[in-house]
Design a protein around this motif. Structure first.
Motif, PDB file in Angstrom:
ATOM      1  N   ILE A  56       0.824  -1.210   0.000  1.00 19.05           N
ATOM      2  CA  ILE A  56       0.000   0.000   0.000  1.00 19.05           C
ATOM      3  C   ILE A  56       0.859   1.261   0.000  1.00 19.05           C
ATOM      4  O   ILE A  56       0.601   2.203  -0.760  1.00 19.05           O
ATOM      5  N   VAL A  57       1.894   1.294   0.858  1.00 22.19           N
ATOM      6  CA  VAL A  57       2.744   2.486   0.922  1.00 22.19           C
ATOM      7  C   VAL A  57       3.456   2.712  -0.411  1.00 22.19           C
ATOM      8  O   VAL A  57       3.518   3.837  -0.916  1.00 22.19           O
ATOM      9  N   THR A  58       3.986   1.636  -1.012  1.00 24.49           N
ATOM     10  CA  THR A  58       4.661   1.773  -2.305  1.00 24.49           C
ATOM     11  C   THR A  58       3.702   2.278  -3.371  1.00 24.49           C
ATOM     12  O   THR A  58       4.061   3.132  -4.199  1.00 24.49           O
ATOM     13  N   ALA A  59       2.489   1.760  -3.363  1.00 27.11           N
ATOM     14  CA  ALA A  59       1.491   2.185  -4.349  1.00 27.11           C
ATOM     15  C   ALA A  59       1.163   3.669  -4.198  1.00 27.11           C
ATOM     16  O   ALA A  59       0.998   4.386  -5.194  1.00 27.11           O
ATOM     17  N   ILE A  60       1.110   4.146  -2.962  1.00 26.48           N
ATOM     18  CA  ILE A  60       0.752   5.549  -2.724  1.00 26.48           C
ATOM     19  C   ILE A  60       1.796   6.492  -3.312  1.00 26.48           C
ATOM     20  O   ILE A  60       1.474   7.398  -4.098  1.00 26.48           O
ATOM     21  N   TYR A  61       3.074   6.296  -2.952  1.00 28.34           N
ATOM     22  CA  TYR A  61       4.065   7.270  -3.421  1.00 28.34           C
ATOM     23  C   TYR A  61       4.351   7.119  -4.914  1.00 28.34           C
ATOM     24  O   TYR A  61       4.699   8.082  -5.591  1.00 28.34           O
ATOM     25  N   THR A  62       4.159   5.915  -5.446  1.00 30.96           N
ATOM     26  CA  THR A  62       4.334   5.736  -6.886  1.00 30.96           C
ATOM     27  C   THR A  62       3.191   6.382  -7.659  1.00 30.96           C
ATOM     28  O   THR A  62       3.414   7.029  -8.692  1.00 30.96           O
ATOM     29  N   ALA A  63       1.987   6.238  -7.145  1.00 28.43           N
ATOM     30  CA  ALA A  63       0.813   6.788  -7.831  1.00 28.43           C
ATOM     31  C   ALA A  63       0.843   8.308  -7.867  1.00 28.43           C
ATOM     32  O   ALA A  63       0.534   8.921  -8.895  1.00 28.43           O
ATOM     33  N   VAL A  64       1.243   8.932  -6.766  1.00 29.09           N
ATOM     34  CA  VAL A  64       1.177  10.397  -6.721  1.00 29.09           C
ATOM     35  C   VAL A  64       2.390  11.052  -7.377  1.00 29.09           C
ATOM     36  O   VAL A  64       2.277  12.121  -7.990  1.00 29.09           O
ATOM     37  N   GLY A  65       3.566  10.420  -7.269  1.00 31.64           N
ATOM     38  CA  GLY A  65       4.789  11.070  -7.742  1.00 31.64           C
ATOM     39  C   GLY A  65       5.359  10.535  -9.028  1.00 31.64           C
ATOM     40  O   GLY A  65       6.289  11.138  -9.587  1.00 31.64           O
ATOM     41  N   GLY A  66       4.829   9.415  -9.523  1.00 33.48           N
ATOM     42  CA  GLY A  66       5.292   8.863 -10.786  1.00 33.48           C
ATOM     43  C   GLY A  66       6.778   8.518 -10.787  1.00 33.48           C
ATOM     44  O   GLY A  66       7.360   8.144  -9.765  1.00 33.48           O
ATOM     45  N   TYR A  67       7.417   8.664 -11.936  1.00 32.84           N
ATOM     46  CA  TYR A  67       8.821   8.284 -12.112  1.00 32.84           C
ATOM     47  C   TYR A  67       9.745   9.121 -11.235  1.00 32.84           C
ATOM     48  O   TYR A  67      10.746   8.611 -10.728  1.00 32.84           O
ATOM     49  N   ILE A  68       9.407  10.380 -11.044  1.00 38.64           N
ATOM     50  CA  ILE A  68      10.254  11.243 -10.215  1.00 38.64           C
ATOM     51  C   ILE A  68      10.279  10.752  -8.780  1.00 38.64           C
ATOM     52  O   ILE A  68      11.331  10.731  -8.127  1.00 38.64           O
ATOM     53  N   ALA A  69       9.137  10.313  -8.277  1.00 35.99           N
ATOM     54  CA  ALA A  69       9.092   9.740  -6.929  1.00 35.99           C
ATOM     55  C   ALA A  69       9.924   8.466  -6.852  1.00 35.99           C
ATOM     56  O   ALA A  69      10.598   8.202  -5.851  1.00 35.99           O
ATOM     57  N   GLN A  70       9.873   7.669  -7.919  1.00 37.96           N
ATOM     58  CA  GLN A  70      10.713   6.471  -7.967  1.00 37.96           C
ATOM     59  C   GLN A  70      12.183   6.838  -7.792  1.00 37.96           C
ATOM     60  O   GLN A  70      12.900   6.249  -6.983  1.00 37.96           O
ATOM     61  N   MET A  71      12.635   7.812  -8.566  1.00 37.39           N
ATOM     62  CA  MET A  71      14.045   8.189  -8.549  1.00 37.39           C
ATOM     63  C   MET A  71      14.481   8.710  -7.176  1.00 37.39           C
ATOM     64  O   MET A  71      15.512   8.298  -6.640  1.00 37.39           O
ATOM     65  N   TRP A  72      13.702   9.601  -6.609  1.00 40.18           N
ATOM     66  CA  TRP A  72      14.086  10.206  -5.331  1.00 40.18           C
ATOM     67  C   TRP A  72      14.101   9.173  -4.207  1.00 40.18           C
ATOM     68  O   TRP A  72      15.022   9.154  -3.384  1.00 40.18           O
TER      69      TRP A  72
END
Length: 468
Positions: A165-181
């Motif tokens: 759930i936590v991974t889905a949240i930050y990936t959904a809202v921030g997209g690829y940029i959230a992945q990188m950071w």
């Protein structure tokens, strides 16, 4: 101690979510959402590639091989570091980065579609990738939940829900940029943990020479030739190496890179940290046979090793490292699976900027929920499940990608037929062996051979369609 674990986990999860929401403010375009605007620096690309490549499977599933087979697992590093990382950057990186600008694609499905001039080829690619990545995602979730279950005494299901759930949240809202950071932070935890455990475990057994002697006393194959299960291990190592060539989540890192200079920087850094990380974990996992003993389940041996040799409180940091490995990979996988859904839907519905972002977020949550549901009943060893993933991603997709980058003579129908046949082989051989080790890895050999040899043969009887 329970309170300490809870505090550490809550702080880590909150940090990941906050990074995701900060990244959301940087998402201004579809390219930002999917590939960071194709403007990512070399250090970020290297760390992102590293954390995407090495999921929780490497902490839980791959270390089980160290307990079972001893020092010969070090040979895995040759394949993962040289083939999966260095050669992937050198042979694939520049071509993918160049063609992504020239043909205008931001997903691997779009690459296949535009390179071969066939919408059907892109659609088949989306389906193959989706299946392979779904299995990959499930195995990563299982590895994390098992580690958290043992170390933090948190129920497997709760650990599974927390991670997904936590991974889905930050990936959904921030997209690829959230992945990188988030992956930059996660990479630091992973590297630190691997080196620390390696050093302490080798000191505990008295050094590398003593480790080799003690393993040889248990079973000569644990310390040298003749290696036990040499053929299955070779196919496993080969498939892990070529995973760096066929995993679309890794290939997207080359699409996102800023320029050739950044790509060169990323090549050096990614190769170096991959070598240090994998060697550290392989040596440490080999010591688990001595320190933990024989009467443990392989998937849990490394967790027990950490609890045995590290000071109290350190195992909470180990959980953070496992979460980092898992969540970084899961985030990247969710992003690509969402792209597959987007590439499929766009064949039937026109998507503007607002609809693209809405679809990305809804699809990310939907895929995450589906993966969590499938992970509720895990197999005994996740490395077995991971074998199906490597056969699909590192086998089926190799041919279409290589010919797409380096040949103009392969026809679209050849690519379509090849993917269908090689996918059927990957599943069929695994099913013949009842989806058990080593059959899930044996399936890789006929799959990759078909993927590489069939396209030019079929092309002889069909007309190649060149991109504009």
């Amino acid at each position: 101690m329970i309170i300490y674990f809870v505090v550490v986990l809550v702080l880590y999860m909150l940090a990941m979510i906050l990074i995701g929401f900060f990244a959301m403010n940087r998402v201004k375009s579809v390219a930002d959402l999917h590939v960071g605007g194709m403007n990512v620096g070399g250090v970020f690309v290297a760390l992102s590639f590293f954390t995407t490549y090495f999921s929780s499977v490497v902490f839980i599933g791959a270390t089980a091989l160290g307990w079972k087979y001893g020092l010969p697992v070090v040979w895995k590093d040759v394949f993962v570091v040289l083939i999966g990382t260095a050669l992937a950057f050198i042979l694939l990186g520049p071509r993918i980065a160049c063609l992504s600008r020239r043909l205008g694609f931001i997903t691997i499905s779009e690459f296949v579609e535009k390179r071969y001039g066939s919408r059907l080829a892109g659609l088949v690619t989306s389906v193959v990738m989706f299946v392979g990545l779904l299995i990959y995602n499930v195995s990563a979730l299982i590895g994390t939940a098992r580690a958290v279950e043992v170390v933090a005494s948190i129920d497997y299901l709760y650990a599974l829900l927390l991670t997904g759930i936590v991974t889905a949240i930050y990936t959904a809202v921030g997209g690829y940029i959230a992945q990188m950071w988030t992956q930059v932070v996660q990479a630091i935890f992973m590297i630190f943990m691997a080196i620390a455990i390696c050093v302490v475990s080798l000191l505990r057994v008295g050094g590398l020479d003593t480790l080799s002697t003690q393993l040889r006393a248990i079973d000569p194959s644990l310390a040298g030739w003749p290696y036990k299960d040499a053929l299955p291990l070779f196919t496993l190592y080969l498939s892990l190496g070529f995973l760096g060539w066929g995993n679309p989540a890794l290939l997207l890192r080359f699409v996102s890179v800023r320029n050739r200079i950044s790509l060169g920087t990323a090549t050096v850094i990614a190769t170096a940290i991959s070598a240090v990380f994998t060697l550290s974990l392989d040596l440490a996992s080999a010591t688990s046979r001595i320190i933990v003993g024989n009467n443990v389940a392989p998937d849990y041996s490394f967790v027990y090793l950490v609890q045995n040799i590290m000071p109290k409180g350190f195992d909470a940091l180990f959980v953070v490292a496992v979460l980092s490995a898992s969540m970084s990979t899961i985030s990247a996988i969710l992003g690509v699976m969402t792209q597959n859904i987007r590439d499929f839907i766009k064949n039937f519905v026109s998507l503007d900027h607002g609809k693209e972002i809405a679809l990305y977020r809804i699809a990310t949550i939907a895929v995450a929920v589906s993966s969590i549901a499938l992970a509720t009943k895990p197999p005994e060893m996740i490395i077995v499940l991971f074998g199906v993933t490597t056969s699909i991603l590192a086998g089926v997709l190799i041919g279409p990608i290589i010919y797409g980058l380096y040949s103009k003579r392969v026809s679209p129908i050849a690519i379509i037929v090849t993917m269908i046949v090689s996918f059927a082989l990957a599943i069929g051989v695994s099913a013949y062996g009842q989806f058990k080790f080593p059959w899930t890895y044996y399936s890789f050999i006929p799959t990759i051979l078909t993927s590489i040899t069939l396209p030019p043969i079929i092309t002889i009887f069909t007309e190649a369609k060149h991109p504009k």
